[in-house]
Design a protein around this motif. Structure first.
Motif, short mmCIF file in Angstrom:
data_model
loop_
_atom_site.label_atom_id
_atom_site.label_comp_id
_atom_site.label_asym_id
_atom_site.label_seq_id
_atom_site.Cartn_x
_atom_site.Cartn_y
_atom_site.Cartn_z
N ALA A 19 0.86 -1.19 0.00
CA ALA A 19 0.00 0.00 0.00
C ALA A 19 0.89 1.24 0.00
O ALA A 19 1.94 1.26 0.66
CB ALA A 19 -0.91 0.00 1.22
N LEU A 20 0.48 2.25 -0.73
CA LEU A 20 1.24 3.48 -0.85
C LEU A 20 0.37 4.66 -0.43
O LEU A 20 -0.79 4.76 -0.83
CB LEU A 20 1.71 3.66 -2.30
N TYR A 21 0.95 5.54 0.39
CA TYR A 21 0.22 6.68 0.92
C TYR A 21 1.02 7.97 0.72
O TYR A 21 2.25 7.97 0.81
CB TYR A 21 -0.05 6.52 2.42
N THR A 22 0.30 9.05 0.49
CA THR A 22 0.91 10.38 0.46
C THR A 22 0.25 11.23 1.55
O THR A 22 -0.79 10.87 2.09
CB THR A 22 0.72 11.06 -0.91
N LEU A 108 4.56 7.32 2.24
CA LEU A 108 4.87 6.08 2.94
C LEU A 108 4.46 4.85 2.13
O LEU A 108 3.34 4.75 1.66
CB LEU A 108 4.14 6.06 4.29
N LEU A 109 5.41 3.93 1.99
CA LEU A 109 5.13 2.64 1.39
C LEU A 109 5.05 1.61 2.51
O LEU A 109 5.94 1.55 3.37
CB LEU A 109 6.24 2.26 0.40
N VAL A 110 3.99 0.81 2.50
CA VAL A 110 3.80 -0.21 3.52
C VAL A 110 3.75 -1.58 2.84
O VAL A 110 2.98 -1.79 1.90
CB VAL A 110 2.49 0.01 4.30
N LEU A 111 4.58 -2.51 3.34
CA LEU A 111 4.60 -3.87 2.82
C LEU A 111 4.36 -4.86 3.95
O LEU A 111 4.85 -4.68 5.06
CB LEU A 111 5.95 -4.18 2.16
N LEU A 128 -4.64 -1.18 8.29
CA LEU A 128 -4.00 0.03 7.76
C LEU A 128 -4.98 1.18 7.66
O LEU A 128 -4.64 2.33 7.96
CB LEU A 128 -3.37 -0.26 6.39
N SER A 129 -6.20 0.91 7.24
CA SER A 129 -7.19 1.99 7.12
C SER A 129 -7.50 2.61 8.47
O SER A 129 -7.84 3.80 8.55
CB SER A 129 -8.47 1.46 6.47
N SER A 130 -7.34 1.84 9.54
CA SER A 130 -7.62 2.34 10.88
C SER A 130 -6.43 3.08 11.50
O SER A 130 -6.61 3.88 12.41
CB SER A 130 -8.01 1.20 11.82
N ASN A 131 -5.24 2.83 10.97
CA ASN A 131 -4.05 3.32 11.67
C ASN A 131 -3.14 4.24 10.85
O ASN A 131 -2.22 4.83 11.42
CB ASN A 131 -3.23 2.14 12.17
N ILE A 132 -3.38 4.35 9.57
CA ILE A 132 -2.57 5.26 8.77
C ILE A 132 -3.42 6.43 8.31
O ILE A 132 -4.45 6.25 7.65
CB ILE A 132 -1.94 4.55 7.57
N HIS A 133 -3.00 7.62 8.68
CA HIS A 133 -3.72 8.84 8.31
C HIS A 133 -3.03 9.47 7.11
O HIS A 133 -2.07 10.24 7.24
CB HIS A 133 -3.76 9.81 9.49
N GLY A 134 -3.50 9.12 5.94
CA GLY A 134 -2.91 9.64 4.72
C GLY A 134 -3.79 9.32 3.53
O GLY A 134 -4.83 8.67 3.66
N LYS A 135 -3.36 9.77 2.36
CA LYS A 135 -4.12 9.54 1.13
C LYS A 135 -3.58 8.31 0.41
O LYS A 135 -2.39 8.22 0.14
CB LYS A 135 -4.01 10.76 0.20
#
Length: 206
Positions: A19-22, A108-111, A128-135
């Motif tokens: 998953a990739l987030y900005t 952030l890249l998450v693997l 991840l949806s519950s714990n990462i605050h990003g797009k």
């Protein structure tokens, strides 16, 4: 937008979730969970500005997973090993400083490797949806071209100076560029990718 990746020559049950987030707002919290050894946060948290392409990070991931299968890990687990395998040298602490999540990480890249049957696309997505605050954004080369800090990557891997001027994401197309300019950009990234993969492979041979 967590994606499932099946790497060639890996057991089918050993899936990889990416998953990739900005615009991440809570990188400090995520780093704290890693430092505390919170098992719920056993992921490879990677500063995405230090990833040039999907091939770049998947090469490191393949090596880490292969070492995991063959009991050759040099770090705590397969996820920390992925971060370590991105490094051009054998200094684990330096690898985490350069490639791992930091308090200032915005992209952030998450693997996550499915090392147990309980690790599924649904479980990873929900956590991840519950714990990462990003797009969320797509895990693809186009996304990394916008994020990658090409100048810093060249410096870390000790490669030559860039041939063209760069903005935040390195040399990238801007409004008004021709298709020829865009083709040259892609060629430049591919050449840099080949150089980086060579450095990573050389480290593995030492």
């Amino acid at each position: 937008m967590v994606e499932t990746v099946h790497l060639s020559h890996m057991p089918p049950e050993l899936a990889l979730f990416a998953a990739l987030y900005t615009d991440v707002e809570n990188a400090s919290f995520l780093k704290d969970q890693l430092l505390a050894g919170n098992a719920d946060f056993e992921y490879a948290f990677i500063d995405a500005s230090m990833v040039l392409s999907t091939t770049h990070v998947l090469a490191a991931t393949f090596r880490a997973m292969n070492d995991y299968i063959n009991d050759r890990l040099k770090s705590r687990n397969v996820h920390s090993e992925i971060v370590f395998c991105l490094s051009p040298n054998n200094n684990i602490g330096e690898a985490f400083r350069r490639f791992g999540v930091s308090e200032t990480t915005k992209d952030l890249l998450v693997l996550k490797v499915a090392t147990t049957p309980q690790v599924t696309l649904d479980s990873v997505s929900q956590h991840l949806s519950s714990n990462i605050h990003g797009k969320e954004c797509a895990f693809d080369d186009a996304s990394f071209r916008k994020i990658a800090d090409v100048d810093r990557l060249r410096k870390v891997y000790k490669l030559g100076a860039p041939q063209t001027s760069k903005g935040k994401g390195g040399s990238k197309p801007v409004n008004g560029t021709t298709s020829t300019s865009q083709d040259k950009e892609v060629d430049t990234i591919r050449h840099l990718e080949t150089q980086i993969l060579g450095v990573m492979a050389l480290r593995g041979a030492t």
